[in-house]
Each structure stands twice: as C-alpha cells, then as structure tokens.
Design an enzyme around this catalytic site. Structure first.
Site, PDB file in Angstrom:
ATOM      1  N   TYR A 157     -48.802  22.236  58.692  1.00 32.16           N
ATOM      2  CA  TYR A 157     -49.053  22.681  57.324  1.00 32.16           C
ATOM      3  C   TYR A 157     -47.884  22.360  56.393  1.00 32.16           C
ATOM      4  O   TYR A 157     -48.082  22.078  55.226  1.00 32.16           O
ATOM      5  CB  TYR A 157     -49.296  24.194  57.295  1.00 32.16           C
ATOM      6  N   LYS A 212     -50.027  22.994  73.642  1.00 33.00           N
ATOM      7  CA  LYS A 212     -50.536  21.742  74.200  1.00 33.00           C
ATOM      8  C   LYS A 212     -49.336  21.038  74.835  1.00 33.00           C
ATOM      9  O   LYS A 212     -48.957  19.926  74.450  1.00 33.00           O
ATOM     10  CB  LYS A 212     -51.174  20.909  73.077  1.00 33.00           C
ATOM     11  N   ASP A 245     -57.039  23.813  74.431  1.00 28.52           N
ATOM     12  CA  ASP A 245     -58.454  23.505  74.686  1.00 28.52           C
ATOM     13  C   ASP A 245     -59.058  24.544  75.633  1.00 28.52           C
ATOM     14  O   ASP A 245     -60.171  25.031  75.435  1.00 28.52           O
ATOM     15  CB  ASP A 245     -58.632  22.067  75.216  1.00 28.52           C
ATOM     16  N   ASP A 269     -54.833  28.801  63.273  1.00 24.22           N
ATOM     17  CA  ASP A 269     -55.877  28.739  62.249  1.00 24.22           C
ATOM     18  C   ASP A 269     -57.242  28.589  62.920  1.00 24.22           C
ATOM     19  O   ASP A 269     -58.189  29.309  62.617  1.00 24.22           O
ATOM     20  CB  ASP A 269     -55.615  27.554  61.309  1.00 24.22           C
ATOM     21  N   ASP A 273     -60.345  31.888  63.757  1.00 25.11           N
ATOM     22  CA  ASP A 273     -61.753  31.889  63.316  1.00 25.11           C
ATOM     23  C   ASP A 273     -62.671  32.134  64.505  1.00 25.11           C
ATOM     24  O   ASP A 273     -63.639  32.903  64.424  1.00 25.11           O
ATOM     25  CB  ASP A 273     -62.141  30.534  62.691  1.00 25.11           C
TER      26      ASP A 273
HETATM   27  C1  IPM Z   1     -56.570  30.816  56.833  1.00 25.71           C
HETATM   28  C2  IPM Z   1     -57.197  29.784  55.934  1.00 25.71           C
HETATM   29  C3  IPM Z   1     -56.098  28.958  55.289  1.00 25.71           C
HETATM   30  C4  IPM Z   1     -55.288  28.292  56.405  1.00 25.71           C
HETATM   31  C5  IPM Z   1     -56.587  27.919  54.273  1.00 25.71           C
HETATM   32  C6  IPM Z   1     -57.403  28.562  53.182  1.00 25.71           C
HETATM   33  C7  IPM Z   1     -55.473  27.116  53.697  1.00 25.71           C
HETATM   34  O1  IPM Z   1     -58.092  29.004  56.649  1.00 25.71           O
HETATM   35  O2  IPM Z   1     -55.778  31.640  56.323  1.00 25.71           O
HETATM   36  O3  IPM Z   1     -56.854  30.815  58.014  1.00 25.71           O
HETATM   37  O4  IPM Z   1     -55.695  27.232  56.888  1.00 25.71           O
HETATM   38  O5  IPM Z   1     -54.263  28.844  56.775  1.00 25.71           O
HETATM   39 MG    MG Z   2     -58.363  29.597  58.642  1.00 23.74          MG
END
Ligand code: IPM
Ligand code: MG
Length: 383
Positions: A157, A212, A245, A269, A273
C-alpha cells in the site's frame, strides 16, 4: 444511574470525548446516523460527554471542497481524541485519476498522517448466530471468535509505485510496466507484533502469523522477527505460522481454529473480508486503526471504521447493515477511551438484537429483514 469512569487512584473522572465524525459516501452517512445516538447514549449514561465535529471526507470532500481530505477535516481530526469514520468512494468518482480517488486520497493519507499502523478487526460469530453465516453449520460447531491484526502503514500500500514505458525512451511500439513494492522493516514488524501479543494475552494466547515465506523475502523477515519477539517477550503465547493461501482455505474450512491472526497489509485486507463474511456479512466488519501516539486521555489515538465499503447499490434505501459502524464505535470506546464496560454494552446490544431475529437483509439468511433505522432502534432499545 450514571457510573463515571474511576481511575486507578479511585478519583472519579468525567471525560469529555472529543471525536471527529467523518461519514463519507453512499451508505456512510446512513449508518453513521444510526451509530451516533447509540454512542451518545452509552457515553452519557456513564456520566461522560461526547463532543463531535462532523466533517466531509472522500467523495463528499471532493464534491464540496474539491479535495477528498479537505483541510478543515484534517484539522478536526488533529483536534480530536479519535476519528469515527464511515466509508468512502464509489462509482461517482471512479473516473478521477487513481491517485485522486477517495480511497487513495482520503483514507490512505489519514492512515499515513496519524501513523495508524495497527488495524484490529474482530471476527465474531457467537453460537446463537451461526445461521447468519454462509458456511454449513458443521463447519462452525462452536461459532467463531477471532481477531485479525493487520499491519496498516507498510507493504504494498505504501511502498514506492510507478508506471513507466519500457524501454525508457517510450518508443511507440514499446511496452509499459507498473511497479508496486513491498518493504518491511524489523521495527515495523516488532511494533505490530506487540499489538498482536497484547491482543492474544487478553484472549486464548494463540497467535497465527500468516505469510508467504516460501516465496517472499518480506515474509522471511516477518517469520524471524515475530518468532524472536514471542520468544523473548511472550513465551506464554503460542505461535503458529501459516501460508496465506492455506489460511484463505482454513478460514472457510475450520474458522474456529483461529484466535489471533497477525499479517501484513495486503494479506490482511483480503483475509479480513473473508473472515467478516464467514462471520455473517461484510456488514458486520468493524475495525480499529490504532496510532503510535496517545490521545489526551492517555489511550491510543485511533480511527474506527466499518471496513465493508460504501455499498453504492443499496445506498439511500434504508437497507444497509449498520452493525459494523455501531461496533466500530464500541471499539473506539474501548481502545481510545478505556471504556470497556460501555464497549461491551454496545456489543451485547448488537448481538442481542440479532439473536432476537432483528436482522438486515445481509444477515437475515432469507428470513424477514428490517431496515437500517429499525436495526439501529433495536440495538438502542437493548442498550
Ligand atoms: C479496507 C478497505 C481499504 C483497504 C480500501 C478502501 C483502501 O478495503 O479498509 O479494508 O484496502 O485497506
Ligand atoms: Mg478491505
């Protein structure tokens, strides 16, 4: 009755919680409007006061101030003890150059500016709520109770980026290449490991480092540094390592095995999710991004945000799940103000409402669903 915060010395201290509220775009303001009264109730019942400044950020900042992170917004964040963030970005601003888009021009600069290196994302699926998960019940016999600790200010990032013609003279028949770089220093790994250790110690004391290391040089360094840190400062914490993975697979096969997952920015990230959705929905993913510095109450400065995005497809329809925003406010009380009981009260109210069957569509498992505001009312009623 009000029970003001008492310090270790026994002196009753009424706090003034000064926060910057940045609702952002699409569902951001809708879920923020649900979270604020809940937060205000929890705070004022304990005898404290909440003072908040509402500011534009993201697309709202671009539209009203020509900038995703307007100067007055940054000023308000500086003056505050913590930031309660909504979410930013969406189709309306997708045509802007990448570096001017809300995510890259507002959220990432905030993370960088306030050095919010430690991202804490809880994944909780208590047993009574297992029906909200898309996983088969036999995969989650005991529910899920884990935390993802994601390094937030390093890695891909924030490493050097560029796009350039190849060869360099930019011949019309030439190629083009884009570069992102992943860089980690020992000191960066050490400080996030310390957050993971503290988190593990308040829980089941089991840390899984996800990396990894069979391919990446940075992962090799992570393994070495994390193992050393645990050995020298936290022998009471057990450490396992897992390739990313495999971790992605284990999260859908047997998520109950995880306690604290520690990982670098990009992996965190993606995995967070996945963790959120196996715990019911992205609409349940709260997060705390903790900084290096303390606020004036002696707790960590932090930014608190639901990490599920702006959901443009359902914005303005009273459909969004406000739970992640509400739970982010609870994390703020815990980490930036030391108000553990108040944080727990909010978390219990959210779980109570869901267990009673009051659910937005994303967690209703095909059953009857309520709207954003009704979900908020049900939480408030249980507080
Ligand atoms: C998160 C989001 C952010 C990230 C985006 C919106 C830049 O997906 O906070 O997980 O990738 O960190
Ligand atoms: Mg995210």
């Amino acid at each position: 009755m009000a029970t003001p915060h008492s310090t270790r010395s026994g002196i009753i201290r009424r706090m003034k919680l000064t926060i910057a509220v940045l609702p952002g775009d699409y569902i951001g303001p809708e879920v923020m409007d649900v979270a604020l009264p809940i937060l205000e109730t929890a705070v004022s019942r304990s005898g404290h006061t909440l003072q908040h400044t509402r500011c534009d950020v993201g697309g709202a900042g671009i539209d009203r101030h020509g900038k995703a992170l307007p100067d007055p917004t940054l000023e308000a964040c500086r003056a505050a003890d913590a930031i309660l963030f909504g979410s930013v970005g969406g189709p309306k601003w997708e045509r802007l150059p990448p570096a001017e888009q809300p995510e890259r021009a507002a959220l990432l600069p905030l993370r960088r500016h306030f050095r919010l290196f430690a991202n804490v994302r809880p994944g909780r699926l208590p047993k009574p709520l297992v029906d909200t998960s898309p996983l088969r019940p036999d995969r989650i016999p005991d529910g899920i109770d884990m935390v993802c600790i994601r390094e937030l200010t390093g890695g891909l990032y924030f490493g050097a980026k560029s796009t350039r013609p190849v060869p360099a003279d930019g011949r019309p028949d030439g190629d083009v290449e884009a570069i992102d770089t992943m860089v980690y220093r020992r000191s960066e790994i050490e400080r996030i490991t310390d957050v993971a250790i503290a988190t593990a110690r308040a829980r089941r004391r089991h840390l899984t480092l996800v990396d990894k290391a069979n391919v990446l040089e940075t992962s090799v360094l992570w393994r070495k540094v994390v193992a050393e840190r645990i050995e020298t400062t936290a022998p009471d914490v057990t450490l396992s390592t897992m390739y990313v993975d495999n971790a992605a697979m284990q999260l859908v096969l047997r998520p109950g095995q995880f306690d604290v997952v520690l990982t670098e920015n990009m992996f965190g990230d993606i995995l967070s999710d996945e963790m959120a959705v196996v715990c019911g929905s992205l609409g349940m993913l709260a997060s705390a991004s903790l900084g290096i510095e303390n606020n004036r109450h002696g707790h960590r400065y932090g930014l608190y945000e639901p990490a599920g995005g702006t959901a443009p497809d359902i914005a303005g329809q009273d459909k969004a799940n406000p739970c992640a925003q509400v739970l982010s406010a609870a994390l703020m009380l815990r980490h930036s103000f030391g108000l553990e009981a108040e944080a727990r009260a909010i978390e219990a109210a959210v779980e109570g409402a869901i267990a009673a069957g009051i659910r937005t569509a994303d967690i209703a498992a095909g059953g009857p669903a309520v709207g954003t505001r009704a979900m908020g009312d049900a939480i408030l009623a249980r507080l």
